[in-house]
Every structure is written in structure tokens, then in C-alpha cells.
Design a protein around this motif. Structure first.
Motif, PDB file in Angstrom:
ATOM      1  N   THR A  11       1.055  -0.896   0.333  1.00 17.79           N
ATOM      2  CA  THR A  11       0.511   0.172  -0.861  1.00 17.79           C
ATOM      3  C   THR A  11       1.089   1.316  -0.039  1.00 17.79           C
ATOM      4  O   THR A  11       0.411   2.006   0.351  1.00 17.79           O
ATOM      5  CB  THR A  11      -0.599   0.060   1.554  1.00 17.79           C
ATOM      6  N   TRP A  70      -0.042  -7.613  -8.619  1.00 13.84           N
ATOM      7  CA  TRP A  70      -0.904  -5.992  -8.737  1.00 13.84           C
ATOM      8  C   TRP A  70      -1.834  -6.525  -7.670  1.00 13.84           C
ATOM      9  O   TRP A  70      -2.160  -6.955  -7.352  1.00 13.84           O
ATOM     10  CB  TRP A  70      -1.741  -5.757 -10.057  1.00 13.84           C
ATOM     11  N   THR A  71      -1.708  -5.036  -7.112  1.00  7.19           N
ATOM     12  CA  THR A  71      -2.905  -5.026  -5.724  1.00  7.19           C
ATOM     13  C   THR A  71      -3.404  -4.283  -5.985  1.00  7.19           C
ATOM     14  O   THR A  71      -2.645  -3.257  -6.894  1.00  7.19           O
ATOM     15  CB  THR A  71      -2.072  -4.681  -4.795  1.00  7.19           C
ATOM     16  N   ARG A  72      -4.678  -3.901  -6.114  1.00  2.00           N
ATOM     17  CA  ARG A  72      -5.573  -2.124  -5.711  1.00  2.00           C
ATOM     18  C   ARG A  72      -6.298  -3.112  -4.397  1.00  2.00           C
ATOM     19  O   ARG A  72      -6.857  -3.144  -3.796  1.00  2.00           O
ATOM     20  CB  ARG A  72      -6.990  -2.610  -6.880  1.00  2.00           C
ATOM     21  N   ASN A  73      -5.975  -1.092  -3.809  1.00  2.00           N
ATOM     22  CA  ASN A  73      -6.446  -1.211  -3.098  1.00  2.00           C
ATOM     23  C   ASN A  73      -6.077  -1.655  -1.687  1.00  2.00           C
ATOM     24  O   ASN A  73      -6.939  -2.306  -0.759  1.00  2.00           O
ATOM     25  CB  ASN A  73      -8.036  -0.510  -2.252  1.00  2.00           C
ATOM     26  N   PHE A  77      -5.044  -7.802  -7.157  1.00  3.55           N
ATOM     27  CA  PHE A  77      -5.827  -7.570  -8.765  1.00  3.55           C
ATOM     28  C   PHE A  77      -5.341  -8.278  -9.254  1.00  3.55           C
ATOM     29  O   PHE A  77      -4.359  -8.744  -9.906  1.00  3.55           O
ATOM     30  CB  PHE A  77      -5.084  -6.412  -8.164  1.00  3.55           C
ATOM     31  N   TYR A 106     -12.539   1.952 -12.182  1.00  2.70           N
ATOM     32  CA  TYR A 106     -11.184   1.310 -11.748  1.00  2.70           C
ATOM     33  C   TYR A 106      -9.974   2.830 -11.124  1.00  2.70           C
ATOM     34  O   TYR A 106      -9.135   2.278 -11.248  1.00  2.70           O
ATOM     35  CB  TYR A 106     -10.843   1.308 -13.545  1.00  2.70           C
ATOM     36  N   GLY A 108      -8.832   3.976  -8.173  1.00  4.20           N
ATOM     37  CA  GLY A 108      -7.848   3.127  -6.281  1.00  4.20           C
ATOM     38  C   GLY A 108      -6.789   3.218  -6.552  1.00  4.20           C
ATOM     39  O   GLY A 108      -5.718   4.169  -7.345  1.00  4.20           O
ATOM     40  N   THR A 109      -6.349   2.622  -5.433  1.00  2.00           N
ATOM     41  CA  THR A 109      -5.167   2.759  -5.111  1.00  2.00           C
ATOM     42  C   THR A 109      -3.783   1.471  -5.885  1.00  2.00           C
ATOM     43  O   THR A 109      -4.634   0.324  -4.837  1.00  2.00           O
ATOM     44  CB  THR A 109      -4.262   2.972  -4.133  1.00  2.00           C
ATOM     45  N   TYR A 110      -3.287   1.937  -6.848  1.00  2.00           N
ATOM     46  CA  TYR A 110      -2.414   0.111  -7.316  1.00  2.00           C
ATOM     47  C   TYR A 110      -1.211   0.814  -7.055  1.00  2.00           C
ATOM     48  O   TYR A 110      -0.219   0.791  -6.966  1.00  2.00           O
ATOM     49  CB  TYR A 110      -2.789   0.406  -8.790  1.00  2.00           C
ATOM     50  N   ASN A 125       2.836   3.261  -4.612  1.00  2.00           N
ATOM     51  CA  ASN A 125       1.717   3.420  -4.876  1.00  2.00           C
ATOM     52  C   ASN A 125       0.745   4.104  -5.672  1.00  2.00           C
ATOM     53  O   ASN A 125       1.114   5.827  -5.319  1.00  2.00           O
ATOM     54  CB  ASN A 125       1.073   3.786  -3.359  1.00  2.00           C
TER      55      ASN A 125
END
Length: 1192
Positions: A11, A70-73, A77, A106, A108-110, A125
Motif C-alpha cells: 500500500t 498487482w494489488t488494488r486498494n 488484483f 477502476y 483506486g490505489t495500485y 503506490n
């Protein structure tokens, strides 16, 4: 974006700064194992246009090639489950197709992760947000009626967009509303009127908002403004309210300034380090106030400051901590001033102190990772390994964490990893990855082999030797294989292995070898350097003035290195030549045929090679062919309309309009200034700019009342000065410099006089100029003593030791602060007379006139001053033949030997004499005591010549008498007499020599030839030798006739010439007497003719006004024969001489003169009568022979 967000695995963000035994990062070749490295990622804040696809970049390298996730929020992801999301092959970059979808889904925080078997790297982030351009809320704007002269604000209040919109005001015709000092737009978009005027009345004040990402423009409803004068205002309101006089007071008139924004006496502003600080002050008042800015207790940063919106907005770029403080804006009109203080505080989001670096270690080596950041408040630092908090990572005994540092000791293969460092505070965060790669690799050279470097003479040369190895290889260089290159002038070996030659010369050409070495092997590489000759234009094109229809030719001859291929390019007015066959480009020239007016301009030839270029320009002026007026080249007319803009504390921009060039292009403009405060009436050159410029940025000094003027110069000369600009006053400041020529020198034994060249009023930078004088004895542990003085250029320090060194410095100060820290100068306190005398005086006599004296120098401390040298005093007391009672002392002589000498020569001594000598040491103050007297004697020398020599003749003998030499220089042992006969041709006969006793002063020589000249030489002698001779001559006599050297005078040439001259002179006088007798006295020839009526005499020639000649009865041919050697002009006439001092006066006739051989040439005629023939000065010239024949 939320600045308060902190990074945590999945994050957040990381910063790594890394430092080890290497000072620069090494690139690991991609064929070697290595952890992932992020090479490309999207910015932290990504605002996308909903009409386009979302592209989130994430690229990385590594061996093996990394995989991406990848991560999202904060959650994983799954890219494969969303058909709208595509990950590029071999990359982590995401492409999201939002067509037909809600883009908000779409947002958000990637965060991207790159992983291989050696470690894991993570991206920042990346906050994804959709750009927005909302519509203006519906509102109804009431018409505004306002009284003339009061202030007014029209609010814009645009909708909040992402990113914020750009605001501007226009009318219904989409024309921007004019802004000026009175009407201005604030930073928030509102429109401010300091006071309104009737011309401000209009119904279409419209505020527009342009949203950059969507390129859309939103419009606010028009605002109507009516400005009424007082009479109209009263009538309108009276009609509405049925009142007779709505306004009972006076109309709004002139008033002092007041602030419309910001409100109150003070306000606050916070800005982050590195950003741009924007301060705004808008004031109302009548007349319209002018705004000025200053910083309380400091100066505005002139290099980073700009003013906008007619001085109402102050911007400072790249803000740092020193920019915090109180900023005062001042509004001023003729009725008064108003002030507002903005208190600025500077905070800082995390920023780098050191740059991040990857760390490459060999097994068993130790390395250090450091993460150094700054910020306000101080950032918090957290460490991660492969994306996992270091506290939760597997334990590693070789790793030790100390705040911002990770120490890795005795690393082993297989312990490679990627470390992350997080630094965050309330204003943001920083993040970076850095891997630790444990490798054991022999050296390899990455620079291609046999590369050829070419440079121009006198330019720097860089020969690269990029290498890799673990441990890090050591680089050494060799020239031509044999010569080892050291890190010394002219070579510099950089830490990355690059060899630099600061100023390359032809002798530096050759083969260079670099060798990379570590404990696992050695590798070498060869490169070559070629140093070329520079390209130079030898003959530049020249300014041309060509008639229309004629041809113009510009020459451009160039010299270049023969191994380089040159390319010649011609430009016209910095653009390509016209595509016209009239332009012919040759190897070294440009020809323009049949020129026309459009061909006028500046032509430039550029010679390019692969390494350098040179260029030169010239102007072409085209004039009319017919008629061909003479082109008058004159000095340019003076510039006009001088204007000062962009005014700051230390700079101002001056602009002007050039005057007529008068057929000769302006070459430059000279800018001068007058300082009305310090030097009124004196114009000083400030700077020069090119003749094509019409503005100049002027650097100014504090506390000067400037006025400027500009002069233009062309080939003819300078123009007259322009009219002076308006006065511009700079504020006082602390001095920029200190006094020069600081010296310290004592005038007394116990003082030190410190002197300096004072600053001028211009250099003082402000009132209250003073000098802070500091001093302390050198080499003594003591504090500085100081004294502050003013209006003087020296300071006297008393009570000092004699002649000791002092450290001195003088600092200028004024009412606004001190000047820079002054440099230290060494001076000396005053001198005193030396205390001691030289010892061990010895004299070595070289010969009878030269002696050498030696002594033991005095102890330096006894000199008590700067040693100037030694003075040697010596005096001749008497000759050695004289007794002490006969002693005749001479005047004492002095020789000075400069410096710390211990010997010297005494020239010009008298032989055979007794001398006394003593020596004193000398400093700048006085002489020391004398040494003990030392006496010495000079040996014998040759005597001087006898005092006199007399010769008394007799019949067959000569008696000589003489006097002893004045300078005997020893013991006189006798005389030498030499004599020779001299014949009539001055030839010398055989010499005879006689030796005479010392007590003899006369001698008689008998049995000499009579009537003969003798020459005598007499010299005295001592045991040392004979001295110079005295010479005399004498004759022997016979009876009473004294023979002489002129006995054969009749044969001498000068005597024969004299006799001939006397004979000629007698002949001339006889001729003059005959002529005078023939004329019968002093009367005109005409009267003589009338009296005698001699038929032989020719009458006067009436036609030319000349007298006839006296002729004999012989033929004319005989009459006209001149005397031998005489000169007669070719026309038979002789011009009358201008001189009155002539024999002519005695003959009442023409000129007379002697010829070169002494013969007489005369012209005999009567004096001219003053009639109509006056002015004809020519007449025939009868010879003297004819005149004499008339007496026969």
C-alpha cells in the motif's frame, strides 16, 4: 492525492539510499544473475481521461526475467479475471479498456510487484483518479449598480474539477477583458476593481473555466455592471424611492489605500520546500495604489523571484527553509500607504539527502545501505526486505539495522535480496528499491574494443573504460602499451575508469590500454585517440552594399583538418537560402547574381565537420542602381523611449526604441548610468549589448539613485546619448566587499599603522559606512583586538613590540549589516635602530686598487626591523710614504650592500695607502652601531704621468724639464724618456730610450739635427712598473730661423687654392671698375645714349621695355660668345635676382653673380621706370667681354 498516506507493503512507498565501498552505482550485465530492478512506473498521482484507455506502467529488469503481480486498494488484483484489463507480455504494464464501462469502477490505489528467485521489487503506490469537469451550478446574477470611484469584486467561484480549472474573464465576443493596475484577476479567479470608472459599465462580464484534461470550457452566467456618477446616482435612487436627495453626503472622492485581499493586518501562508510560493495582495484606493514587496529582516531572493499581475502577486520558485519569514506588501498612492504582513512557514515533504544505489558484493565482503532523507517534520524511516517489513522478515545474522542504515557483514552467495526503505511524514512519502547482489565475477571490460575517439585540439578528451567485476576491478591506463599513466596533469582517471585529458594536444594522439583487475582475474582493452586541427574561417565575408541588378560575392575561406570531411552551408537570416538559380554556392564563396531588394539580409557561412564548426556573417544592403546617390554614412540617431520594467532589488530591465541607423548597421548599444546620490553629473559605462537588441537586463548595486541612458554605435561612431530614463532607487544593503590594499606598517618603534583604500560611496551599499579593524600578533595565542572607525583610511595601534608580525583584517559595515568575512593580511609593527654591530671584520687586498671586506652578520633579532643591508664606511688616512705627522685624511666614502650580505668589494682605492674601515647594519629605520675600526694597506701601483714636460730649443740641442707625478703610488725608482725625429711628411724616425734617475728633473739632448722636429715621451716608474707617458714636441734651430713643419708651404694644396681665389677676386674687381667707367657714373643708360648719340649703340627696344646692348664693331656672333665657364639661359635672358646686396647696384643694371669656377656673370641694364611696362623683368644679358670691347 492524500499527502498523509504512508507506505506499507502492498500500500505504500519506499526510499533507499545506499552507500558502500564503492562511490558510484555499477550496472550488472544482464547475462549475470541479479534481483529485479524497477525501470519504469507511472507517477504517484495518475489522473486519466475517461475517453481514453487507462495505461499503468510497470517495467522491470532482472536475471531471470521477473514476473509481475498487482494489488488494488491493498488487496490482490487478479488481472486474468477482468476481461477489460490486459497485462502486456514480458511486462507488468496494465492497459484497462474503459469504453462502455463506468470509469469510476477502476479508480483506486495500485501497486506493482516484480519478483524473481533473487528478490522482490515493488513500485510506488499509484493513485488512479478520473478527470472531472463538472457544470457550473445554475444561479442568477443580479445586475450590479455601483457608484464611480468605489472598489468592486466580481466573484467567479468555478466548480471543483480534477485537476483544478484555469480561470479567465472574457466578454460575449470571446475577447479577453483588459487587465491593468486598476483591474486585476486574483489567484482564485475573482475579478478585482481597485476603483470603478464609467467605462467599466458593461453587461457581459463572463468568467470561463478551462479543464485541461478534458479540454472543455465551462461558462458562468454574465454579470452586468453599471457605474454611475454621483448626480446620476442621486436622480436614479430618488426616482425609485421618491426622495429628493438620496445621498446627502459628499460623493466618493480620493482616499487612502486599503486591502481587499487578504483582509486584516496579517495573514499566514504555508508552503512546501521545492514548490513555488505565491503571495497575493490586492488593494483598493483612489488614485489606484501601486504595490511593492519586501521581506522583513532579510532580502528577497532575486534569482528565484518574479512579480506578476502588476506587482500584486509575488512568486518565489524552488522554496527552501530560508524563504520562511514575514513578507510585507505595501500599497501606496499620493494620500498614504497601507501595509499587510504575510507570515510564511516552510514545511517539507520527504526529500533525498543521498541518491539510492544498488550494492554489489563479493562473498565475505561487508556493505552498508543508508536511507538518508530530510523533511519538516522529520520523516519516519522503515525498512523492508523483498516487500516484507524487516521486523517480519526471516532472521539474518549478517544483517544489522540502525535507524537509517542497514549493515551487511560477511555476506554469502544466495543472500541476494531487494531492500526497500520507507520515509514519510504528514506531507508525503518517498520510496526506492535497491538490491544487494552477491556475486563472484572476474573483471570484464564493457567498452567496445579498438574504439577510436576523435577530438579537436585544446578540447577535453574522454576515453572510457566501463568495467564490471565482483570484487570491483581496479583500473589502470597505459599509453602506447609501455607508458604508465598517473592521475596527474594533464591526465585525470575518474572513479568509473574514464581517462580524461583536460586540454588535448596532437602529441596526446596514440594507442591507450586500460586494464581491469580483481582477485579473480585481469582484462585489458585498447582504444585510440586522434587529436585533430580545429576548423577556422581564415577570410570572413564582409559587409556589402550592392546596386540592384549587380552581383554580390561573399568569400568564406576555411582551414580544417585534412582528415575530416568539411561541409559548407550558407544561410540567409538564419534560414535556408532561397531556391533561386541566382544564388551560386562555390567551394569558398557565395555569389548572388542580379540582386533585388528581397536579397537584403544577413548571410552566414557555416563550416561543419564531424567534430566542430565555425561560422561568420556579413550583411548585404541593396541600393537603387539609378540614379547613384552618394551613400552618406553617419552616426546613428540616439535611442528613444527608455522604459524600466521587471524591477527587483538588484536587477531591472531597460528597453528602448533604436534610432535611425543612417546607412550603417548598429553594432552595439552602450548603456550608461548616473548615480544622483554619490556622483551626480558623472555618467559611467554599465554594460554593452548587441546592436540587434532592444532590451538589457541590468545588474544593480544597493543604495544607488540610478538614471540610465543609451548610446548606439555603428562603423562611423557613437550616437548622441538618449534622453535619461526615470530615476530608479535601489534599497540599502550590507556592503558586498571590504576595503582593498590593506597594509600594516609601523611608523614608530611601538606602534602599528593599519591603512586601507576606503570604499567609495557607490561601494558602501548604504548609509553609516564604518570599518571594523581587527589585529593580533602572529604566532601568539591571543584573541583578536578590534576597533571601529569611520571616515578615515588608517588606524594607529600603540604599545606594540618592536617589529613583530601582526595578522590584520578590515571589514566594512553600514547600518544594514557587515560586509563579507575579510581576508587576513600580514603587517609589521614599527622598527627601531639596530642594537649590534657586525663582528670579525676582515679585509683581503686583491691589488693596489681593489680590496674585499668580510664580516660576520648580526643576529636577526638585533636588527629590530627589516634588514636593508650593510653600510661600509672607509677612508684613506695617508700614503705609506707619508709620516703620521704628514697625515692628510680624505673624505670618508660609503658603500651600501643590500640584503643579508657578509662580504663586499671596495673599488677605486689609492695604491700604497693606509685605509681605515668600519661597518654598520642598516634597517628601514636607522643604522646600527659601527664595528671596531679595521686598518689595511694597499700595495704599490704604477705612478701617474709626470706633472709637466717643457722643451727649450737651442742650435743643435734640446733641454727637457719636468715635474714629478702628482700620484707616485709607491716608491719612485726613475723615469723613462723616449724620443723620435719627425720629417716633413710626418713620418717618425727610429726611437731612442733613456733611463733617468728618480731625483732628476732635467736633461739636455745634444748633437741633434738642426731644423728638425722631435717628439718626446716621458713616464715615471716604481717597482710595480711604469705609468702613463706625457708627450711633447720641440724643434732645433739654425741661426735665427726657426724650422717649422710649414717649411715647404708652397707645395701645400690649401696654400695654392688660397692664392688662386685671391687672383680671381682681383680679376672680378677689375671688371666691375671697367663697367662702372664705361657707364660714366650712376645714371640711366637712356640718358647716356641721348648725350652721346653713339651710332654704335642700339636704341632702346620699345616693344618689350628693355634697353639695348652696348656692342663692339665686331660681328654679332663674336658679341654673343660667353666667357669660358659662364652660364646663359637657353632663351638668352637672366632673371633679376631678388637680393639687393649685389654688384648690380654699382652698375645701375641687372644681376651679377660668380659662377662655380669663380667667373663673373652679369646683366647690365638700367633700372625700370614705373610705367605700363612695369613687371616685365627680363632683358638680354650681354657678356662682360662685350662690355669691355665697347671701350676699344
Amino acid at each position: 492525492m492524500d499527502r498523509n498516506r504512508k507506505w506499507v507493503p502492498g500500500t505504500g512507498a519506499v526510499l533507499l539510499i545506499l552507500f558502500s565501498h564503492m562511490t558510484s552505482a555499477l550496472e550488472v550485465p544482464l547475462d549475470l544473475p541479479q534481483p529485479p530492478t524497477i525501470t519504469l512506473q507511472s507517477p504517484k498521482d495518475y489522473i486519466f481521461d475517461p475517453r481514453e484507455n487507462i495505461v499503468i506502467n510497470c517495467e522491470a529488469k532482472g536475471k531471470p526475467h521477473p514476473s509481475f503481480s498487482w494489488t488494488r486498494n491493498g488487496s490482490h488484483f487478479d488481472v486474468e479475471k477482468d476481461s477489460k484489463v490486459l497485462m502486456k507480455p514480458g511486462s507488468g504494464t496494465l492497459v484497462i479498456d474503459i469504453s462502455g464501462e463506468k470509469a469510476e469502477a477502476y479508480e483506486g490505489t495500485y501497486q506493482c510487484t516484480a519478483h524473481n528467485e533473487h528478490g522482490t521489487a515493488v513500485s510506488n503506490n499509484i493513485v488512479i483518479r478520473q478527470s472531472r469537469s463538472p457544470l457550473w451550478s445554475k444561479e442568477r446574477n443580479e445586475a450590479i449598480t455601483v457608484q464611480m470611484g468605489i472598489s468592486l469584486v466580481l466573484q467567479c467561484r468555478p466548480p471543483a474539477g480534477l485537476p483544478p480549472p484555469v480561470i479567465f474573464w472574457m466578454d460575449n465576443n470571446f475577447q479577453k477583458l483588459p487587465l491593468d493596475l486598476r483591474v486585476s484577476q486574483a489567484l482564485n479567479g475573482d475579478l478585482y476593481f481597485s476603483n470603478v470608472l464609467p467605462e467599466d459599465t458593461r453587461s457581459d462580464y463572463i468568467c470561463y473555466a478551462r479543464f485541461p484534461h478534458t479540454q472543455t470550457i465551462q461558462q458562468k452566467q454574465p454579470i452586468s455592471v453599471s457605474v454611475l456618477e454621483m448626480d446620476t446616482m442621486n436622480e436614479t435612487l430618488a426616482a425609485l424611492y421618491n426622495v429628493t436627495d438620496f445621498y446627502s453626503g459628499d460623493p466618493v472622492g480620493e482616499r487612502r489605500p486599503g486591502f481587499m485581499t487578504p483582509l486584516g493586518a496579517t495573514s499566514t501562508k504555508m508552503v512546501l520546500k521545492g514548490e513555488t510560493l505565491e503571495l497575493e495582495c490586492i488593494a483598493e484606493g483612489l488614485p489606484t495604489p501601486e504595490m511593492t514587496w519586501q521581506k522583513d529582516g532579510g532580502e528577497l531572493p532575486s534569482s528565484r523571484i518574479t512579480f506578476h499581475n502588476f506587482q500584486k502577486t509575488l512568486k518565489i520558485s524552488d522554496v527552501n527553509e530560508a524563504d520562511g519569514g514575514d513578507y510585507r506588501c505595501t500599497a501606496k498612492n499620493k494620500l498614504g500607504t497601507a501595509h499587510h504582513i504575510i507570515k510564511v512557514t516552510v514545511k517539507a515533504s520527504p526529500f533525498w539527502v543521498s541518491a539510492p544505489r544498488n550494492l554489489i558484493l563479493a562473498p565475505n565482503e561487508t556493505g552498508i545501505l543508508t536511507c538518508r532523507v530530510g523533511g519538516e517534520p522529520k520523516p519516519k524511516i522503515s525498512w523492508f526486505v523483498n516487500g516484507v517489513s524487516i521486523e517480519n522478515a526471516p532472521e539474518d545474522r549478517s544483517r544489522k539495522v540502525e535507524d537509517d542504515t542497514v549493515i551487511l557483514s560477511n555476506v554469502q552467495q544466495g543472500s541476494s535480496a531487494v531492500y526497500q526503505c520507507n520515509a514519510s511524514n504528514e506531507f508525503g512519502y518517498l520510496m526506492a528499491n535497491a538490491f544487494v547482489n552477491v556475486l563472484a565475477e572476474p573483471p570484464r571490460v564493457l567498452t567496445p574494443p579498438n574504439r577510436v575517439y576523435q577530438v579537436i585540439t585544446n578540447s577535453p578528451a574522454l576515453l572510457h573504460c566501463a568495467s564490471f567485476g565482483s570484487p570491483i576491478p581496479t583500473i589502470t591506463w597505459f599509453k602506447d602499451i609501455q607508458t604508465s599513466i598517473k592521475n596527474d596533469d594533464p591526465y585525470v582517471i575518474h572513479e568509473n575508469g574514464t581517462l580524461e585529458i583536460h586540454v588535448a594536444q596532437p602529441l596526446n594522439s596514440g594507442k591507450y590500454t586500460c586494464i581491469a583487475t580483481n582477485n579473480l582475474g585481469i582484462k585489458e582493452n585498447h582504444v585510440y585517440l586522434e587529436v585533430k586541427e580545429p576548423t577556422r574561417i581564415l577570410k570572413q565575408p564582409e559587409y556589402k552594399v550592392v546596386q540592384r541588378g549587380m552581383s554580390a560575392e561573399f568569400e568564406c575561406k576555411v582551414k580544417h583538418d585534412p582528415s575530416l570531411i568539411p561541409t559548407m552551408i550558407w544561410l540567409k537570416d538564419n534560414g535556408e537560402l532561397p531556391d533561386d538559380e541566382r544564388f551560386e554556392v562555390d567551394t569558398d564563396s557565395l555569389i548572388i547574381k542580379d540582386v533585388i531588394e528581397e536579397d537584403e539580409g544577413t548571410y552566414t557561412c557555416i563550416m561543419n565537420t564531424t567534430l566542430d564548426q565555425d561560422s561568420a556573417s556579413a550583411m548585404l544592403t541593396v541600393v537603387e542602381a539609378t540614379p547613384t546617390p552618394a551613400i552618406v554614412y553617419e552616426q546613428p540617431d540616439p535611442p528613444t523611449d527608455l522604459e524600466l520594467t521587471d524591477q527587483t532589488e538588484r536587477t531591472v530591465q531597460l528597453s528602448w526604441i533604436p534610432g535611425d541607423e543612417n546607412n550603417s548597421p548598429t553594432q552595439k548599444f552602450l548603456i550608461q548610468y548616473e548615480d544622483l546620490l554619490h556622483q551626480p553629473g558623472v555618467w559611467i559605462n554599465l554594460t554593452e549589448v548587441d546592436g540587434t537588441s532592444t532590451t538589457a537586463q541590468l545588474n544593480l548595486s544597493p543604495y544607488v539613485y540610478y538614471t540610465f541612458r543609451v548610446l548606439a554605435e555603428n562603423q562611423v561612431g557613437f550616437s548622441q546619448p538618449s534622453q535619461a530614463s526615470r530615476q530608479y532607487r535601489t534599497n540599502p544593503a550590507a556592503p558586498d566587499e571590504n576595503p582593498s590594499d590593506v597594509q600594516g606598517e609601523g611608523t614608530e618603534a611601538d606602534n602599528l599603522v593599519i591603512s586601507w583604500t576606503p570604499l567609495t560611496g557607490f561601494q558602501a551599499n548604504g548609509p553609516g559606512l564604518e570599518y571594523k579593524v581587527h589585529w593580533r600578533q602572529k604566532g601568539v595565542d591571543q584573541e583578536w583586538s578590534s576597533r571601529t572607525v569611520a571616515n578615515v583610511s588608517q588606524c594607529v595601534v600603540t604599545g606594540t613590540p618592536t617589529y613583530v608580525p601582526f595578522e590584520i583584517k578590515v571589514q566594512a559595515s553600514n547600518d544594514y549589516g557587515n560586509g563579507p568575512e575579510p581576508g587576513v593580511t600580514i603587517g609589521y609593527s614599527g622598527e627601531d635602530a639596530p642594537l649590534s654591530a657586525p663582528d670579525s671584520v676582515k679585509v683581503m687586498v686583491h691589488n693596489s686598487t681593489v680590496a674585499e671586506v668580510h664580516w660576520e652578520p648580526v643576529v636577526p633579532t638585533s636588527v629590530r626591523g627589516k634588514l636593508q643591508g650593510y653600510k661600509v664606511y672607509y677612508r684613506r688616512e695617508r700614503g705609506l710614504l707619508e709620516t703620521e705627522t704628514e697625515e692628510t685624511e680624505q673624505e670618508e666614502q660609503v658603500l651600501t650592500f643590500s640584503g643579508n650580505r657578509s662580504e663586499g668589494r671596495l673599488p677605486g682605492l689609492q695604491p700604497y695607502s693606509l685605509y681605515n674601515i668600519r661597518i654598520r647594519v642598516l634597517n628601514s629605520k636607522a643604522e646600527g652601531p659601527p664595528s671596531t675600526d679595521k686598518k689595511f694597506e694597499t700595495p704599490e701601483g704604477v705612478p701617474g704621468q709626470p706633472a709637466f714636460l717643457n722643451v727649450e730649443p737651442s742650435l743643435d740641442s734640446l733641454t727637457l724639464s719636468w715635474g714629478a707625478p702628482l700620484s707616485i703610488n709607491g716608491r719612485l725608482s726613475g723615469y723613462i724618456l723616449k724620443y723620435q725625429p719627425v720629417n716633413s711628411t710626418n713620418e717618425l724616425g727610429p726611437p731612442k730610450i733613456m733611463n733617468l734617475l728618480a731625483n732628476e728633473t732635467t736633461v739636455t739632448l745634444s748633437n741633434l739635427n738642426s731644423s728638425m722636429l722631435y717628439k718626446f715621451y716621458l713616464s715615471a716608474k716604481t717597482n710595480k712598473g711604469s705609468g702613463p707617458s706625457i708627450t711633447e714636441e720641440g724643434f732645433t734651430i739654425i741661426d735665427t730661423t726657426v724650422p717649422s713643419r710649414q717649411v715647404d708651404i708652397a707645395t701645400q694644396g690649401w696654400f695654392i687654392g688660397l692664392m688662386c681665389a685671391i687672383a680671381l677676386l682681383i680679376l672680378v674687381l677689375l671688371i666691375v671698375c671697367f663697367i662702372k667707367r664705361n657707364k660714366g657714373g650712376k645714371y640711366p643708360v637712356k640718358e647716356k645714349e641721348d648725350a652721346h648719340q653713339d651710332p654704335e649703340i642700339q636704341p632702346m627696344k620699345e616693344d618689350d621695355g628693355t634697353f639695348g646692348e652696348y656692342r663692339s664693331m665686331e660681328s654679332d656672333t663674336e658679341d654673343h660668345k660667353p666667357l669660358k665657364g659662364s652660364r646663359t639661359p637657353s632663351n638668352g635672358t637672366v632673371r633679376r635676382d631678388e637680393s639687393d646686396d649685389s654688384l648690380v647696384d654699382y652698375g645701375e643694371g641687372g644681376d651679377g653673380q660668380f659662377n662655380e669656377d669663380g667667373s663673373f656673370i652679369g646683366q647690365y641694364s638700367g633700372k625700370k621706370e614705373k610705367d605700363t611696362h612695369e613687371g616685365n623683368e627680363s632683358s638680354e644679358a650681354p657678356s662682360p667681354v662685350n662690355a669691355m670691347n665697347s671701350f676699344v
